[in-house]
Structure formats: structure tokens, C-alpha cells
Design an enzyme around this catalytic site. Structure first.
Site, PDB file in Angstrom:
ATOM      1  N   ASP A  15       1.045   4.717 -10.562  1.00 38.08           N
ATOM      2  CA  ASP A  15       0.960   6.114 -11.005  1.00 38.08           C
ATOM      3  C   ASP A  15       0.888   6.186 -12.537  1.00 38.08           C
ATOM      4  O   ASP A  15       0.144   6.992 -13.101  1.00 38.08           O
ATOM      5  CB  ASP A  15       2.164   6.907 -10.480  1.00 38.08           C
ATOM      6  CG  ASP A  15       2.261   6.837  -8.970  1.00 38.08           C
ATOM      7  OD1 ASP A  15       1.222   7.023  -8.313  1.00 38.08           O
ATOM      8  OD2 ASP A  15       3.360   6.583  -8.451  1.00 38.08           O
ATOM      9  N   ILE A  44       6.547  -2.470  -2.769  1.00 37.42           N
ATOM     10  CA  ILE A  44       5.237  -1.815  -2.908  1.00 37.42           C
ATOM     11  C   ILE A  44       4.861  -1.093  -1.612  1.00 37.42           C
ATOM     12  O   ILE A  44       4.198  -0.053  -1.629  1.00 37.42           O
ATOM     13  CB  ILE A  44       4.156  -2.869  -3.257  1.00 37.42           C
ATOM     14  CG1 ILE A  44       4.446  -3.486  -4.638  1.00 37.42           C
ATOM     15  CG2 ILE A  44       2.762  -2.260  -3.224  1.00 37.42           C
ATOM     16  CD1 ILE A  44       3.565  -4.677  -4.985  1.00 37.42           C
ATOM     17  N   HIS A  84       6.642   8.409  -5.097  1.00 36.76           N
ATOM     18  CA  HIS A  84       5.278   7.901  -5.003  1.00 36.76           C
ATOM     19  C   HIS A  84       4.562   8.468  -3.777  1.00 36.76           C
ATOM     20  O   HIS A  84       4.251   7.746  -2.828  1.00 36.76           O
ATOM     21  CB  HIS A  84       5.280   6.359  -4.973  1.00 36.76           C
ATOM     22  CG  HIS A  84       3.895   5.794  -4.839  1.00 36.76           C
ATOM     23  ND1 HIS A  84       2.947   5.891  -5.841  1.00 36.76           N
ATOM     24  CD2 HIS A  84       3.282   5.153  -3.811  1.00 36.76           C
ATOM     25  CE1 HIS A  84       1.823   5.336  -5.442  1.00 36.76           C
ATOM     26  NE2 HIS A  84       1.995   4.891  -4.194  1.00 36.76           N
TER      27      HIS A  84
HETATM   28  N1  LIG Z   1       3.333   1.327  -4.221  1.00 37.96           N
HETATM   29  C1  LIG Z   1       2.059   1.551  -4.444  1.00 37.96           C
HETATM   30  O1  LIG Z   1       1.699   2.107  -5.483  1.00 37.96           O
HETATM   31  C2  LIG Z   1       1.024   1.082  -3.473  1.00 37.96           C
HETATM   32  C3  LIG Z   1      -0.325   1.007  -3.858  1.00 37.96           C
HETATM   33  C4  LIG Z   1      -1.256   0.544  -2.949  1.00 37.96           C
HETATM   34  C5  LIG Z   1      -0.871   0.183  -1.657  1.00 37.96           C
HETATM   35  N2  LIG Z   1       0.440   0.271  -1.320  1.00 37.96           N
HETATM   36  C6  LIG Z   1       0.901  -0.138   0.011  1.00 37.96           C
HETATM   37  O2  LIG Z   1       0.952  -1.559   0.077  1.00 37.96           O
HETATM   38  C7  LIG Z   1       0.854  -1.981   1.448  1.00 37.96           C
HETATM   39  C8  LIG Z   1      -0.154  -3.105   1.590  1.00 37.96           C
HETATM   40  O3  LIG Z   1      -1.443  -2.674   1.290  1.00 37.96           O
HETATM   41  P1  LIG Z   1      -2.699  -3.672   1.412  1.00 37.96           P
HETATM   42  O4  LIG Z   1      -3.891  -2.897   1.011  1.00 37.96           O
HETATM   43  O5  LIG Z   1      -2.409  -4.960   0.761  1.00 37.96           O
HETATM   44  O6  LIG Z   1      -2.725  -3.895   2.997  1.00 37.96           O
HETATM   45  P2  LIG Z   1      -3.400  -5.118   3.795  1.00 37.96           P
HETATM   46  O7  LIG Z   1      -3.429  -4.733   5.218  1.00 37.96           O
HETATM   47  O8  LIG Z   1      -4.657  -5.542   3.140  1.00 37.96           O
HETATM   48  O9  LIG Z   1      -2.348  -6.308   3.578  1.00 37.96           O
HETATM   49  C9  LIG Z   1      -1.061  -6.240   4.086  1.00 37.96           C
HETATM   50  C10 LIG Z   1      -0.608  -7.654   4.377  1.00 37.96           C
HETATM   51  O10 LIG Z   1       0.726  -7.566   4.897  1.00 37.96           O
HETATM   52  C11 LIG Z   1       0.815  -8.556   5.892  1.00 37.96           C
HETATM   53  N3  LIG Z   1       1.936  -8.288   6.796  1.00 37.96           N
HETATM   54  C12 LIG Z   1       2.004  -7.441   7.850  1.00 37.96           C
HETATM   55  N4  LIG Z   1       3.214  -7.547   8.441  1.00 37.96           N
HETATM   56  C13 LIG Z   1       3.912  -8.455   7.740  1.00 37.96           C
HETATM   57  C14 LIG Z   1       5.205  -8.990   7.845  1.00 37.96           C
HETATM   58  N5  LIG Z   1       6.046  -8.605   8.815  1.00 37.96           N
HETATM   59  N6  LIG Z   1       5.591  -9.911   6.938  1.00 37.96           N
HETATM   60  C15 LIG Z   1       4.747 -10.307   5.961  1.00 37.96           C
HETATM   61  N7  LIG Z   1       3.513  -9.841   5.801  1.00 37.96           N
HETATM   62  C16 LIG Z   1       3.104  -8.928   6.679  1.00 37.96           C
HETATM   63  C17 LIG Z   1      -0.515  -8.523   6.600  1.00 37.96           C
HETATM   64  O11 LIG Z   1      -0.718  -9.717   7.347  1.00 37.96           O
HETATM   65  C18 LIG Z   1      -1.449  -8.376   5.434  1.00 37.96           C
HETATM   66  O12 LIG Z   1      -1.867  -9.632   4.947  1.00 37.96           O
HETATM   67  C19 LIG Z   1       0.505  -0.710   2.226  1.00 37.96           C
HETATM   68  O13 LIG Z   1       1.667  -0.198   2.827  1.00 37.96           O
HETATM   69  C20 LIG Z   1       0.000   0.239   1.155  1.00 37.96           C
HETATM   70  O14 LIG Z   1       0.145   1.585   1.519  1.00 37.96           O
HETATM   71  C21 LIG Z   1       1.390   0.717  -2.197  1.00 37.96           C
HETATM   72  O1  LIG Z   2      -2.650   5.893  -1.601  1.00 38.07           O
HETATM   73  C1  LIG Z   2      -2.215   4.960  -0.925  1.00 38.07           C
HETATM   74  O2  LIG Z   2      -2.064   5.050   0.298  1.00 38.07           O
HETATM   75  C2  LIG Z   2      -1.909   3.652  -1.578  1.00 38.07           C
HETATM   76  C3  LIG Z   2      -1.069   3.773  -2.794  1.00 38.07           C
HETATM   77  O3  LIG Z   2       0.141   4.419  -2.553  1.00 38.07           O
HETATM   78  C4  LIG Z   2      -1.793   4.382  -3.962  1.00 38.07           C
HETATM   79  O4  LIG Z   2      -1.214   5.222  -4.644  1.00 38.07           O
HETATM   80  O5  LIG Z   2      -2.944   3.986  -4.208  1.00 38.07           O
END
Ligand SMILES: NC(=O)c1ccc[n+]([C@@H]2O[C@H](COP(=O)([O-])OP(=O)(O)OC[C@H]3O[C@@H](n4cnc5c(N)ncnc54)[C@H](O)[C@@H]3O)[C@@H](O)[C@H]2O)c1
Ligand SMILES: O=C(O)C[C@H](O)C(=O)O
Length: 358
Positions: free
Chosen positions: A195, A162, A222
Site C-alpha cells: 500500500d 502476507i 489492508h
Molecule cells: N499483503 C499483501 O499486500 C498481498 C499482496 C498480494 C497478494 N497477497 C496474498 O498473498 C497470497 C499468495 O498470493 P500468490 O499470488 O503468491 O498466490 P499463488 O497461488 O501464486 O501462490 C501461493 C503459494 O502458496 C502455496 N501454499 C498453499 N497452501 C500452502 C501451505 N499450507 N503451506 C505452504 N504453502 C502453501 C501454494 O502451493 C502456492 O505455491 C494470497 O493470499 C494473496 O491474496 C497479499
Molecule cells: O488485491 C489483492 O487481492 C492482493 C493484495 O492484497 C494487493 O493489495 O494487491
């Protein structure tokens, strides 16, 4: 009535303990956890799942929803902070899965040992004005470290990535697995489900339908223009005006930015992402169980285009990705979108590959 003597209480605890498996050593590390927080006999049969980044904005609701999934028997929650609290909280839910918490790098290998599915939402999220690629410098290293541990401890697990930028973090994980000699392209999947979830919602709004009845294939990758909704292939079959196509394509491609701006510095999509991640993880687990016809979009190693990775519809089965479907007939608008998507994707993939090979 006489108050219970210490002896009676001990006898009662002994009786309860007789119905329990040996204590969970990981949980014993957390202050408020007692001998009774171990696995009850008769706990659900099912798969073992690890969430890496479980204390984060996505990780917490994702962990909660996975605890509610009847296909999960054991749920490992790993993070570098706060897992004791999240684990204690979630472990009180009266659902079948047993929850274990793991805190910090020294417990990462234990968190991964024996699991069937690893879900990775670890890493930093965007703030307004940033692109997903701006997260590369921090998240690339996090995904590399986690992938190295996966290669060592659970090389046969299905991995759902993710962490952004997905277009680069999936190639990073692949390169790490290749280096370790464990790469199985059928088992590594970038999660693009959000998406599809957004596309279903926005298309349903335009058509006046229930989003649960709508299915929009979203291919490519993405990030921005790499997110390519195939509006000509929406189910149920329908047609859109050129204005609707422009509106929908733009909204689906920028759905993430819409949330980042609305959260105004407090992060990116977490709740809808947790929902989408669990929908996708559930599909992976149903595939592992042997269910037929489990088809979802995901960013995988692919020969659908000339690029080494591409998101498209895949069929999930006992070994992971069992079939990757071609894109199907595209209209002119989608063909132009595909060319734009490929151009950006190529450099994002290469950036991930070079990060590990350098
Ligand atoms: N693929 C998608 O569609 C999608 C959608 C939303 C967010 N994301 C991505 O997901 C990621 C997380 O987003 P979030 O809002 O939960 O962020 P967040 O900061 O709220 O949470 C991230 C967590 O990861 C932990 N972390 C950091 N380094 C780490 C490590 N080495 N090992 C284990 N855990 C670790 C942090 O302590 C934190 O708890 C971001 O990169 C964001 O862009 C992807
Ligand atoms: O937009 C972002 O940075 C988080 C995630 O990839 C999303 O699509 O919501």
C-alpha cells in the site's frame, strides 16, 4: 591430452569437497542435486530466513530477491508443491545466501528450525469480483497451520504475514501464538508495504516527482476502505486539490483490485508484492542488526486506536517492533476515513480471533 580418468575426477571432487561443509540433506532429496550443492566455506554471515509459500506467484520472485539480499545467509524455501525446482534454480545465483528447499508438511518443522525471520505468502489469491475476505475460508486454515509450526519451531522469529485477508490472518497468527504461550506482539507484523509502495508511486505521478523521493504513510489495514493513506503527511510536504485527494485515495485503496482485474483471473499482484515484501523484510533485518531509525508502516498489535490491531508507522529494532507511532494530526477527510476503516477492521479482526477460539 588424455581424457580425465575416473580416478582424477574423483580426486578433483574430493579436493573441492574438502572446501565444503557437510552436504545439505534437504537438497539431497531433489533428483538433480549432487554432493557439490552444499554450503561453500566463506558463505555470507547474516540472518536465516524462511519463505512459506515459496513456489507461488509472490513466493518465487520474493525468494529470488531474498537470495540477492546481503543480510541473508541462509534461505529456506517451503511450499506444498514445486520447491525442489525453485530451490535448484535459485541456488545457482552467485550471491552469498545458501538456499535449502523443503517440500510438504512433513518438512515444515525443519524449514522453520533456527530461522530469524519467517515470511508467509502462502495461500490462494483473488480472482476478479472477489474481496480479500472471500479468501478467508481457505487461507485462515493455512495461516493457522503455519503459525502452529512457527510457535513450535521458531517462537522467537519475526513473522511477516502476507497471506490475505491480512486484517484477519494476523489476528489468527496472534491467537495461535497466544494459545501456544509464545505470542510476542513485537514480532508479528502484517505486511502492508505494498500500500505504501503504491501510494508513493501514485502520489509521485501526481506531483511529478521521483517515487523514491516520496513517502506516504498508509495506516489502518489492508483491504478497501481500511487502507487509509495520510495524504496530509506526505513527505516532502505538499498539498493536493480535493479532486486529487479523492483520486489518490481511491486509487491507493483499490490498487489491488486494479491488478486483479488486469490479470483477468490469473491472480493478484505478485511482482510488486515481492518487491514490497523484500523492502519490508530488509527493514526487519536491518532492525534486527541494530540499525537506528528503521521506520515502516505495518499491521501490528497496537494501542494507537481502540482496536487490538492497526497499521501505522513502527520503528523496527533488535527485538522487532520497538515503537509504534501515533497517527499524528489528521484532517477532516482523514478523520472520516479513519472511522470507516475502524468499523470494517473491527469485524475482520474479530473474525480472525473467533476462527481460532471457536
Ligand atoms: N499483503 C499483501 O499486500 C498481498 C499482496 C498480494 C497478494 N497477497 C496474498 O498473498 C497470497 C499468495 O498470493 P500468490 O499470488 O503468491 O498466490 P499463488 O497461488 O501464486 O501462490 C501461493 C503459494 O502458496 C502455496 N501454499 C498453499 N497452501 C500452502 C501451505 N499450507 N503451506 C505452504 N504453502 C502453501 C501454494 O502451493 C502456492 O505455491 C494470497 O493470499 C494473496 O491474496 C497479499
Ligand atoms: O488485491 C489483492 O487481492 C492482493 C493484495 O492484497 C494487493 O493489495 O494487491
Amino acid at each position: 591430452m588424455q581424457p580425465s580418468s575416473g580416478k582424477n575426477v574423483n580426486q578433483r571432487i574430493a579436493r573441492i569437497s574438502a572446501h565444503l561443509d557437510p552436504p545439505d540433506l534437504h537438497m539431497e532429496n531433489t533428483a538433480s542435486v549432487s554432493r557439490l550443492n552444499c554450503r561453500a566455506k566463506g558463505g555470507a554471515a547474516g540472518f536465516r530466513v524462511a519463505v512459506l509459500g515459496a513456489a507461488g506467484g509472490i513466493g518465487q520472485p520474493l525468494a529470488m530477491l531474498m537470495k540477492m539480499n546481503p543480510l541473508v545467509s541462509v534461505l529456506h524455501l517451503y511450499d506444498v508443491v514445486n520447491t525442489p525446482g525453485v530451490t535448484s534454480d535459485i541456488s545457482h545465483m552467485d550471491t552469498g545466501a545458501v538456499v535449502r528447499g523443503f517440500l510438504g508438511q512433513q518438512q515444515l518443522e525443519e524449514a522453520l528450525t533456527g530461522v530469524d525471520l519467517v515470511i508467509i505468502p502462502a495461500g490462494v489469491p483473488r480472482k476478479p469480483g472477489m474481496t480479500r475476505d472471500d479468501l478467508f475460508n481457505i487461507n485462515a486454515g493455512i495461516v493457522r497451520t503455519l503459525s502452529e509450526a512457527i510457535a513450535k519451531c521458531c517462537p522467537n522469529a519475526i513473522v511477516n504475514v502476507i497471506s490475505n485477508p491480512v486484517n484477519s490472518t494476523v489476528p489468527i497468527a496472534a491467537e495461535v501464538f497466544k494459545k501456544a504461550g509464545t505470542f510476542d506482539p513485537k514480532k508479528l507484523l502484517g505486511v502492508t508495504m505494498l500500500d505504501v509502495v503504491r501510494a508513493n508511486t501514485f502520489v509521485a505521478e501526481v506531483l511529478g516527482l521521483d517515487p523514491r523521493d516520496v513517502n506516504v504513510p498508509v495506516v489502518g489495514g489492508h483491504a478497501g476502505v481500511t487502507i487509509l493513506p495520510l495524504l496530509s503527511q506526505v513527505k516532502p510536504p505538499c498539498s493536493f486539490t480535493p479532486k486529487e485527494v479523492d483520486y489518490l485515495t481511491d486509487r491507493i485503496q483499490n490498487g489491488g483490485t486494479e491488478v486483479v482485474e488486469a490479470k483477468a483471473g490469473a491472480g493478484s499482484a505478485t511482482l510488486s508484492m515481492a518487491y514490497a515484501a523484500v523492502k519490508f523484510a530488509d527493514a526487519c533485518l536491518r532492525g534486527l542488526r541494530g540499525d537506528a531509525s528503521v521506520v515502516e508502516c505495518a499491521f501490528v498489535a497496537s494501542q494507537v486506536t481502540e482496536l487490538p490491531f492497526f497499521a501505522s508507522k513502527v520503528r523496527l529494532g533488535r527485538i522487532g517492533v520497538e515503537e509504534i507511532y501515533p497517527l499524528g494530526p489528521l484532517n477532516e477527510y482523514e478523520r472520516a476515513g479513519l472511522e470507516k476503516a475502524k468499523k470494517e477492521l473491527e469485524s475482520s479482526i474479530q473474525k480472525g480471533v473467533s476462527f481460532v477460539r471457536k
